[in-house]
Design a protein around this motif. Sequence first.
Motif, mmCIF file in Angstrom:
data_model
loop_
_atom_site.group_PDB
_atom_site.id
_atom_site.type_symbol
_atom_site.label_atom_id
_atom_site.label_comp_id
_atom_site.label_asym_id
_atom_site.label_seq_id
_atom_site.Cartn_x
_atom_site.Cartn_y
_atom_site.Cartn_z
ATOM 1 N N TYR A 99 0.832 -1.206 0.000
ATOM 2 C CA TYR A 99 0.000 0.000 0.000
ATOM 3 C C TYR A 99 0.865 1.254 0.000
ATOM 4 O O TYR A 99 0.563 2.227 -0.701
ATOM 5 C CB TYR A 99 -0.933 0.007 1.212
ATOM 6 C CG TYR A 99 -1.735 1.284 1.305
ATOM 7 C CD1 TYR A 99 -2.713 1.574 0.360
ATOM 8 C CD2 TYR A 99 -1.485 2.213 2.312
ATOM 9 C CE1 TYR A 99 -3.429 2.759 0.416
ATOM 10 C CE2 TYR A 99 -2.199 3.397 2.376
ATOM 11 C CZ TYR A 99 -3.169 3.663 1.423
ATOM 12 O OH TYR A 99 -3.866 4.844 1.473
ATOM 13 N N ARG A 100 1.938 1.248 0.777
ATOM 14 C CA ARG A 100 2.838 2.406 0.799
ATOM 15 C C ARG A 100 3.521 2.597 -0.551
ATOM 16 O O ARG A 100 3.888 3.716 -0.917
ATOM 17 C CB ARG A 100 3.894 2.230 1.898
ATOM 18 C CG ARG A 100 3.319 2.247 3.304
ATOM 19 C CD ARG A 100 2.634 3.553 3.609
ATOM 20 N NE ARG A 100 1.762 3.460 4.779
ATOM 21 C CZ ARG A 100 0.920 4.409 5.146
ATOM 22 N NH1 ARG A 100 0.826 5.521 4.427
ATOM 23 N NH2 ARG A 100 0.151 4.255 6.199
ATOM 24 N N GLY A 139 0.045 3.561 -2.963
ATOM 25 C CA GLY A 139 -1.003 4.457 -2.486
ATOM 26 C C GLY A 139 -1.115 5.777 -3.220
ATOM 27 O O GLY A 139 -2.215 6.202 -3.595
ATOM 28 N N THR A 140 0.003 6.461 -3.446
ATOM 29 C CA THR A 140 -0.041 7.794 -4.060
ATOM 30 C C THR A 140 0.067 7.753 -5.585
ATOM 31 O O THR A 140 -0.024 8.798 -6.230
ATOM 32 C CB THR A 140 1.101 8.675 -3.518
ATOM 33 O OG1 THR A 140 2.356 8.055 -3.817
ATOM 34 C CG2 THR A 140 0.977 8.875 -2.017
ATOM 35 N N THR A 181 -4.222 5.055 -6.159
ATOM 36 C CA THR A 181 -4.655 3.813 -5.516
ATOM 37 C C THR A 181 -5.413 4.104 -4.230
ATOM 38 O O THR A 181 -6.444 3.477 -3.947
ATOM 39 C CB THR A 181 -3.444 2.910 -5.221
ATOM 40 O OG1 THR A 181 -2.754 2.639 -6.450
ATOM 41 C CG2 THR A 181 -3.874 1.596 -4.598
ATOM 42 N N ALA A 182 -4.935 5.066 -3.445
ATOM 43 C CA ALA A 182 -5.615 5.428 -2.193
ATOM 44 C C ALA A 182 -7.001 5.998 -2.477
ATOM 45 O O ALA A 182 -7.974 5.673 -1.779
ATOM 46 C CB ALA A 182 -4.777 6.434 -1.411
ATOM 47 N N THR A 198 -3.642 9.422 1.543
ATOM 48 C CA THR A 198 -3.005 8.102 1.588
ATOM 49 C C THR A 198 -2.726 7.690 3.024
ATOM 50 O O THR A 198 -2.922 6.532 3.398
ATOM 51 C CB THR A 198 -1.685 8.121 0.793
ATOM 52 O OG1 THR A 198 -1.957 8.513 -0.560
ATOM 53 C CG2 THR A 198 -1.035 6.746 0.781
ATOM 54 N N LEU A 246 -6.854 -3.950 -3.248
ATOM 55 C CA LEU A 246 -5.410 -3.745 -3.400
ATOM 56 C C LEU A 246 -4.794 -4.878 -4.221
ATOM 57 O O LEU A 246 -3.921 -4.641 -5.071
ATOM 58 C CB LEU A 246 -4.749 -3.665 -2.024
ATOM 59 C CG LEU A 246 -3.269 -3.267 -1.990
ATOM 60 C CD1 LEU A 246 -3.060 -1.892 -2.612
ATOM 61 C CD2 LEU A 246 -2.747 -3.277 -0.554
#
Length: 227
Positions: free
Chosen positions: A99-100, A103-104, A162-163, A197, A210
């Motif tokens: 995710y990290r 995310g952006t 993605t976030a 995010t 995800l």
Amino acid sequence: MLTLYTAVGSLQFVNVNGKPVPHVINNQKEYGMSKEELLVWSCLAFQILTYPELERLFEKNCADSGQSISLPLSHYLNRLLLRGLLVKGMGVSAVDALYRLLGTLTITPVEDRFLPRLASVFLLYTKGQVRLKDIPRLLRKTKCTPTEREVLALAGKASLSTAELLLSMERGVLIRKEEDILEKLYTSPEDTCSTLTDTVQITHAQYPILQAVSNLYLNQKILFQKI
């Protein structure tokens, strides 16, 4: 702590003095690369790898291409991270790191064209890297899950990170156009993509979304842009 890496943008060849020169296009900007940087970037295009995995692939590709690299992988990796052509995500778990990482990043659907795929497969066949009986399988489109189809549909309507996509699907927010993102997801004047995010908390209910984003990327149905 787990660290994952991937590439952003798309590779295009730009004519410079009559010669095709590779450039990465990210957020409508062109970035030239050295042959070493291109090799590292190519290792991570449509891939999500840890450093040891990247190192093994990089060494294999160097050996296969007969290319001699004078500096360590970390040198080129750090340069590409600094230029924003590679990204990394860190987390205590694989899901958190993923995710990290994503995310952006903005999701961009990839147009699926049959002729380029056919040309690529034929080239691999002529090089002996693909068997004749494998060609139909390689030309066959990968079927999408319902969640993957929903992700593609949303990403086709607006440029979502993605976030933002996770948040809109979790809240059932209907996104029809770009303006809907700001109006319906960013409820505070202080909100940015980065703060959003950080705000989104990954839950078990969001794992399939995800995973769908990751699978679409690995299957080359989407690419990521770093805005």
